[in-house]
Design a protein around this motif. Structure first.
Motif, PDB file in Angstrom:
ATOM      1  N   PRO A 106      73.300  29.953  13.871  1.00 11.11           N
ATOM      2  CA  PRO A 106      73.791  29.094  12.796  1.00 11.11           C
ATOM      3  C   PRO A 106      74.934  29.798  12.063  1.00 11.11           C
ATOM      4  O   PRO A 106      74.959  31.025  11.950  1.00 11.11           O
ATOM      5  N   LYS A 107      75.864  29.023  11.561  1.00 12.81           N
ATOM      6  CA  LYS A 107      77.062  29.568  10.924  1.00 12.81           C
ATOM      7  C   LYS A 107      76.731  30.553   9.798  1.00 12.81           C
ATOM      8  O   LYS A 107      77.372  31.585   9.654  1.00 12.81           O
ATOM      9  N   ILE A 108      75.713  30.274   9.019  1.00 19.20           N
ATOM     10  CA  ILE A 108      75.367  31.133   7.886  1.00 19.20           C
ATOM     11  C   ILE A 108      74.979  32.543   8.356  1.00 19.20           C
ATOM     12  O   ILE A 108      75.340  33.544   7.742  1.00 19.20           O
ATOM     13  N   PHE A 109      74.283  32.647   9.490  1.00 21.43           N
ATOM     14  CA  PHE A 109      73.920  33.953  10.055  1.00 21.43           C
ATOM     15  C   PHE A 109      75.122  34.588  10.752  1.00 21.43           C
ATOM     16  O   PHE A 109      75.352  35.787  10.654  1.00 21.43           O
ATOM     17  N   ARG A 110      75.860  33.764  11.494  1.00 21.02           N
ATOM     18  CA  ARG A 110      77.021  34.266  12.236  1.00 21.02           C
ATOM     19  C   ARG A 110      78.018  34.909  11.277  1.00 21.02           C
ATOM     20  O   ARG A 110      78.503  36.012  11.518  1.00 21.02           O
ATOM     21  N   ASN A 111      78.318  34.231  10.188  1.00 21.94           N
ATOM     22  CA  ASN A 111      79.293  34.762   9.235  1.00 21.94           C
ATOM     23  C   ASN A 111      78.806  36.044   8.571  1.00 21.94           C
ATOM     24  O   ASN A 111      79.613  36.898   8.210  1.00 21.94           O
ATOM     25  N   TYR A 112      77.513  36.183   8.398  1.00 19.23           N
ATOM     26  CA  TYR A 112      76.980  37.388   7.772  1.00 19.23           C
ATOM     27  C   TYR A 112      77.159  38.623   8.662  1.00 19.23           C
ATOM     28  O   TYR A 112      77.537  39.692   8.169  1.00 19.23           O
ATOM     29  N   ILE A 113      76.914  38.493   9.957  1.00 25.72           N
ATOM     30  CA  ILE A 113      76.933  39.672  10.822  1.00 25.72           C
ATOM     31  C   ILE A 113      78.299  39.985  11.430  1.00 25.72           C
ATOM     32  O   ILE A 113      78.495  41.071  11.972  1.00 25.72           O
ATOM     33  N   LEU A 114      79.245  39.059  11.345  1.00 20.79           N
ATOM     34  CA  LEU A 114      80.574  39.337  11.899  1.00 20.79           C
ATOM     35  C   LEU A 114      81.270  40.412  11.091  1.00 20.79           C
ATOM     36  O   LEU A 114      81.052  40.532   9.882  1.00 20.79           O
TER      37      LEU A 114
END
Length: 135
Positions: A106-114
């Protein structure tokens, strides 16, 4: 994601495989384990609610479990980058062959770990816009 010509493998005229390095912010990856799965499910559902979307608890648990699988892959390999194979489908869009890819999050997780210098753009049905831009 980065690629070069030797990373491209044409299997047939209609099938294309490419290898990309998925990179993450390793410190943020490590910090994920300070949260419980319950915390992550709550956060995911709350974020969906802010967008006026419903996300049931079962689906949220599936997404969180996949997130933990992706994060664990980086931790297990003690690295901030892992090479993934992407394959073009009939739509010519590239999809990760492995379901434990950053793309599947999900975008919310993806943006956190990038990493901090990486941006995630959602380009949905943009072909007409690009076409009109060049006209």
């Amino acid at each position: 994601m980065s690629t070069n010509k030797e990373n491209i493998n044409i299997i047939s005229p209609h099938k294309l495989d490419m290898n990309f390095k998925e990179r993450v912010n390793y410190n943020k990856i490590k910090s994920v384990f300070s949260y419980t799965k319950h915390d992550l499910v709550y956060y995911l559902q709350k974020n969906a609610g802010l967008k006026n979307k419903l996300l049931d608890k079962k689906e949220a648990h599936i997404l969180v479990n996949n997130f933990m699988k992706v994060v664990s892959k980086f931790i297990d390999n003690s690295t901030d980058s892992i090479e993934m194979t992407y394959s073009a489908k009939q739509s010519k869009r590239l999809y990760a062959k492995n379901d434990s890819s950053i793309q599947s999050l999900p975008k919310i997780f993806r943006n956190y770990i990038l990493p901090d210098n990486v941006y995630d753009y959602d380009i949905i049905k943009c072909h007409p816009s690009i076409y009109f831009f060049f006209m």
